[in-house]
Motif scaffolding. Structure first.
Motif, PDB file in Angstrom:
ATOM      1  N   ASP A  32      -4.416   3.326  -6.028  1.00 38.29           N
ATOM      2  CA  ASP A  32      -4.994   3.067  -4.867  1.00 38.29           C
ATOM      3  C   ASP A  32      -3.354   3.369  -3.786  1.00 38.29           C
ATOM      4  N   HIS A  33      -3.700   4.589  -3.190  1.00 36.09           N
ATOM      5  CA  HIS A  33      -2.506   5.247  -2.313  1.00 36.09           C
ATOM      6  C   HIS A  33      -2.557   3.895  -1.396  1.00 36.09           C
ATOM      7  N   ASP A  34      -3.391   3.302  -0.802  1.00 37.04           N
ATOM      8  CA  ASP A  34      -2.405   1.867   0.442  1.00 37.04           C
ATOM      9  C   ASP A  34      -1.649   0.680  -0.391  1.00 37.04           C
ATOM     10  N   GLU A  35      -1.798   0.472  -1.087  1.00 34.88           N
ATOM     11  CA  GLU A  35      -1.003  -0.112  -2.345  1.00 34.88           C
ATOM     12  C   GLU A  35      -0.044   0.319  -2.470  1.00 34.88           C
ATOM     13  N   ALA A  36      -0.062   1.172  -2.696  1.00 32.83           N
ATOM     14  CA  ALA A  36       0.988   1.905  -3.157  1.00 32.83           C
ATOM     15  C   ALA A  36       2.543   1.853  -1.679  1.00 32.83           C
ATOM     16  N   TYR A  37       1.248   2.222  -1.377  1.00 36.31           N
ATOM     17  CA  TYR A  37       2.317   2.339   0.929  1.00 36.31           C
ATOM     18  C   TYR A  37       2.627   0.917   1.035  1.00 36.31           C
ATOM     19  N   ASP A  38       1.958  -0.273   0.772  1.00 37.19           N
ATOM     20  CA  ASP A  38       2.436  -1.604   0.706  1.00 37.19           C
ATOM     21  C   ASP A  38       3.625  -1.380  -0.041  1.00 37.19           C
ATOM     22  N   LEU A  39       3.557  -0.819  -1.359  1.00 37.73           N
ATOM     23  CA  LEU A  39       4.486  -1.655  -2.775  1.00 37.73           C
ATOM     24  C   LEU A  39       6.231  -0.338  -1.972  1.00 37.73           C
ATOM     25  N   MET A  40       5.274   0.750  -1.786  1.00 42.12           N
ATOM     26  CA  MET A  40       6.917   1.282  -1.365  1.00 42.12           C
ATOM     27  C   MET A  40       7.382   0.651  -0.270  1.00 42.12           C
ATOM     28  N   GLN A  41       7.277  -0.054   0.858  1.00 42.25           N
ATOM     29  CA  GLN A  41       7.019  -0.435   2.384  1.00 42.25           C
ATOM     30  C   GLN A  41       8.594  -1.383   1.571  1.00 42.25           C
ATOM     31  N   ASP A  42       7.270  -2.005   1.237  1.00 38.36           N
ATOM     32  CA  ASP A  42       8.075  -3.851   0.401  1.00 38.36           C
ATOM     33  C   ASP A  42       9.798  -3.040  -0.402  1.00 38.36           C
ATOM     34  N   MET A  43       9.501  -2.152  -1.146  1.00 35.63           N
ATOM     35  CA  MET A  43      11.159  -1.737  -1.903  1.00 35.63           C
ATOM     36  C   MET A  43      11.938  -1.611  -1.082  1.00 35.63           C
ATOM     37  N   PHE A  44      11.740  -0.482   0.367  1.00 33.87           N
ATOM     38  CA  PHE A  44      12.772   0.346   1.338  1.00 33.87           C
ATOM     39  C   PHE A  44      13.362  -0.837   1.933  1.00 33.87           C
ATOM     40  N   ILE A  45      12.456  -1.561   2.583  1.00 32.72           N
ATOM     41  CA  ILE A  45      12.971  -3.311   3.331  1.00 32.72           C
ATOM     42  C   ILE A  45      13.698  -3.343   2.670  1.00 32.72           C
ATOM     43  N   GLU A  46      13.864  -4.288   1.037  1.00 35.71           N
ATOM     44  CA  GLU A  46      14.695  -4.242   0.497  1.00 35.71           C
ATOM     45  C   GLU A  46      15.896  -4.243   0.003  1.00 35.71           C
ATOM     46  N   LEU A  47      15.564  -2.616  -0.211  1.00 33.52           N
ATOM     47  CA  LEU A  47      16.758  -2.140   0.036  1.00 33.52           C
ATOM     48  C   LEU A  47      17.945  -2.740   0.842  1.00 33.52           C
TER      49      LEU A  47
END
Length: 205
Positions: free
Chosen positions: A42-57
């Motif tokens: 799911d591209h939308d959920e993958a986008y959300d996960l990636m946003q969360d990951m880079f915010i954490e970084l």
């Protein structure tokens, strides 16, 4: 920024240089997003996960301590986020189908797996992933090639044998030896056989 090395880039990020962080994003986001989208489906959920990951970084930028290649570090962070995603949201039918196909490809279809086991993955994740990645890198070249082709779920045993000009029996033997190496390397952890296969599956490109 485009031409500076990894360590210099990381040092600038530690110093809260946002332009350096944007360069990190530019270099690695596209390939990481493709991996996330393939796993989640799911591209939308993958986008959300990636946003969360880079915010954490970015939030943890001042404590960056990375000795491995940056690509490996970011992939391990992604696998960690994916593992958490599946624990939180569960495996859907499409995920089970993908994972079951991998198990069958690995000739380990007798392995029992269910959603609860996936949700209960232990917190040794990143350390185990490092061991798995290192063990794969240390395999003899031909063994590594066979194993990587087999776990991609894109080639059958017969197709691997044909492409590499070796017998199907040799392909099976190389896969089994490779899996045994990984099991041996991770034997000191509490990771179950199922969890180990799940972690290997997560790293499929």
């Amino acid at each position: 920024m485009k031409h500076i090395g990894e360590q210099e880039l990381l040092q600038l990020i530690r110093e809260s240089n946002y332009a350096a962080f944007e360069e990190l994003h530019r270099r690695y986001y596209k390939s990481l997003f493709a991996l996330a989208a393939k796993k989640i489906g799911d591209h939308d959920e993958a986008y959300d996960l990636m946003q969360d990951m880079f915010i954490e970084l970015w939030d943890k930028r001042t404590v960056f301590s990375i000795s491995n290649p940056l690509t490996n570090y970011l992939k391990n962070r992604l696998w960690f986020k994916l593992s958490g995603y599946f624990r939180a949201k569960g495996f859907k039918e499409k995920h089970f189908k993908n994972f079951a196909g991998f198990l069958q490809q690995q000739h380990d279809a007798s392995t029992h797996f269910d959603e609860m086991e996936i949700r209960e993955m232990d917190l040794q994740y990143e350390a185990v992933m490092e061991v798995i990645n290192r063990t794969i890198e240390e395999m003899p070249i031909k063994m590594r090639e066979v194993f990587l082709m087999s776990r991609s779920n894109e080639y059958s045993i017969a197709e691997i044998a044909e492409k590499l000009n070796i017998s199907p029996k040799t392909v099976k033997n190389q896969i089994n030896i490779a899996l045994n190496r990984i099991r041996s390397a991770t034997s000191g952890t509490s990771t179950s056989a199922f969890e180990l296969l799940f972690l290997i599956w997560l790293t499929i490109k």
